[in-house]
Design a protein around this motif. Sequence first.
Motif, PDB file in Angstrom:
ATOM      1  N   ALA A 234      53.893  51.202  46.727  1.00  0.00           N
ATOM      2  CA  ALA A 234      54.382  49.876  46.375  1.00  0.00           C
ATOM      3  C   ALA A 234      53.267  48.883  46.068  1.00  0.00           C
ATOM      4  N   SER A 235      52.030  49.218  46.411  1.00  0.00           N
ATOM      5  CA  SER A 235      50.959  48.241  46.271  1.00  0.00           C
ATOM      6  C   SER A 235      49.639  48.942  46.016  1.00  0.00           C
ATOM      7  N   VAL A 236      48.815  48.350  45.189  1.00  0.00           N
ATOM      8  CA  VAL A 236      47.455  48.752  44.824  1.00  0.00           C
ATOM      9  C   VAL A 236      47.465  49.912  43.817  1.00  0.00           C
ATOM     10  N   ASP A 309      44.368  45.527  43.359  1.00  0.00           N
ATOM     11  CA  ASP A 309      45.678  45.110  43.853  1.00  0.00           C
ATOM     12  C   ASP A 309      46.358  44.394  42.694  1.00  0.00           C
ATOM     13  N   ASN A 310      47.295  45.065  42.059  1.00  0.00           N
ATOM     14  CA  ASN A 310      47.881  44.557  40.825  1.00  0.00           C
ATOM     15  C   ASN A 310      48.713  43.294  41.015  1.00  0.00           C
ATOM     16  N   GLU A 311      49.050  42.940  42.234  1.00  0.00           N
ATOM     17  CA  GLU A 311      49.740  41.668  42.473  1.00  0.00           C
ATOM     18  C   GLU A 311      48.768  40.597  42.983  1.00  0.00           C
ATOM     19  N   TRP A 312      48.061  40.892  44.048  1.00  0.00           N
ATOM     20  CA  TRP A 312      47.198  39.889  44.662  1.00  0.00           C
ATOM     21  C   TRP A 312      46.024  39.512  43.752  1.00  0.00           C
ATOM     22  N   GLY A 313      45.298  40.514  43.270  1.00  0.00           N
ATOM     23  CA  GLY A 313      44.148  40.229  42.416  1.00  0.00           C
ATOM     24  C   GLY A 313      44.551  39.517  41.141  1.00  0.00           C
ATOM     25  N   PHE A 314      45.654  39.951  40.530  1.00  0.00           N
ATOM     26  CA  PHE A 314      46.119  39.303  39.310  1.00  0.00           C
ATOM     27  C   PHE A 314      46.506  37.850  39.576  1.00  0.00           C
ATOM     28  N   SER A 315      47.129  37.589  40.721  1.00  0.00           N
ATOM     29  CA  SER A 315      47.525  36.216  41.061  1.00  0.00           C
ATOM     30  C   SER A 315      46.305  35.323  41.281  1.00  0.00           C
ATOM     31  N   VAL A 316      45.236  35.883  41.858  1.00  0.00           N
ATOM     32  CA  VAL A 316      43.990  35.118  41.982  1.00  0.00           C
ATOM     33  C   VAL A 316      43.475  34.729  40.606  1.00  0.00           C
ATOM     34  N   ARG A 317      43.543  35.674  39.653  1.00  0.00           N
ATOM     35  CA  ARG A 317      43.078  35.377  38.299  1.00  0.00           C
ATOM     36  C   ARG A 317      43.949  34.314  37.643  1.00  0.00           C
ATOM     37  N   MET A 318      45.241  34.318  37.932  1.00  0.00           N
ATOM     38  CA  MET A 318      46.103  33.261  37.394  1.00  0.00           C
ATOM     39  C   MET A 318      45.604  31.896  37.824  1.00  0.00           C
ATOM     40  N   LEU A 319      45.277  31.761  39.093  1.00  0.00           N
ATOM     41  CA  LEU A 319      44.774  30.479  39.590  1.00  0.00           C
ATOM     42  C   LEU A 319      43.396  30.160  39.010  1.00  0.00           C
ATOM     43  N   ASP A 320      42.548  31.173  38.888  1.00  0.00           N
ATOM     44  CA  ASP A 320      41.209  30.947  38.329  1.00  0.00           C
ATOM     45  C   ASP A 320      41.284  30.451  36.889  1.00  0.00           C
ATOM     46  N   VAL A 321      42.096  31.111  36.075  1.00  0.00           N
ATOM     47  CA  VAL A 321      42.203  30.722  34.669  1.00  0.00           C
ATOM     48  C   VAL A 321      42.905  29.373  34.542  1.00  0.00           C
ATOM     49  N   ALA A 322      43.925  29.137  35.354  1.00  0.00           N
ATOM     50  CA  ALA A 322      44.587  27.831  35.349  1.00  0.00           C
ATOM     51  C   ALA A 322      43.597  26.721  35.679  1.00  0.00           C
TER      52      ALA A 322
END
Length: 331
Positions: A234-236, A309-322
């Motif tokens: 389910a994760s990673v 981590d396809n959810e956690w790491g991607f969400s960090v990038r969302m905040l970084d790019v935002a």
Amino acid sequence: MRIAINGFGRIGRTILRQVLTRPEHGDVEVAVINDIADADMLAYLFRYDSTFGPLDEEVIASDGVLRIGEHAIPVTHSDDLTRLDLARVDVVLECTGIARSSDVAHRGIRAGARSVLISGPSPAADVTVVLGANEAQIGAHRIVSNASCTTNALAPLLKVLDDSVGVENAHMTTIHCYTNSQPLVDAPRDDFARSRAGALSMVPTTSSATHLVDEVLPQLAGRITGAAVRVPVASVSAVDLVVRTRDDVAEDVFPQMLRERVGISPVLGWTDAPLVSGDLRARPESLVIAGPEIRLAGQRQARVFGWYDNEWGFSVRMLDVARLMARREAR
């Protein structure tokens, strides 16, 4: 930075969890959460997360507000963002997964927000950006795609390799956890293989990262192929990359050179430990390269393996790019 989260699914909830629990995101204010689901259900799914565990604080939905400990965030339930007033929002994080048309992608702008960042591939975006690969392309674009989780893992690695030893061509296999696009039991889907029970079999399928890399790294266009195998976790997820290099690579030099390059990357990590996927849950990097898994075949072929981590790491990038987008607007 003031953000609005449109779509409170896996990525939307993970973004909010990071904002509320990670001190590095203390500059982020969530102005509103918009999702068509019932508010009590949103509160429940945010409090009790099967992947990241329960939140320590109480979560209550009442009177149009999601109360999480001392935080109170307005919640709306509109299927059209243009009905909201987002005039004080810097970036809408568009996490519904339906922003495929220009009309849907621009709704946040028409509601008054300065910019929109889409949490996935979208033909309606002005540009597709991957931090660590082509963030300079953000420019003045107001509708930006953050690509896919796998593209965020793959593109920075390819850039490091191309800058250091040159990439003639490469093939990537992502060993990817199952997602909501697959059924729990066999059920019709557009793709025959993806119609099978996601938690019971390894499922060979495609990866959007293959064509997205062509957009993000046009100098490598046409030289990167890829595929995916969805697996019953389910994760990673993982990237397994075999690359033919322009320059010769040596077993006593290449791993150390790659480690040094990774060390100065803003989004890549490295491990020398014999880790398994569960050890990488909630890691913030776009990709954590597994040093012991590097293999060389001849003088110009290398295999590089990494976890993400396809959810956690991607969400960090969302905040970084935002954040990059918001700072640009402030200038």
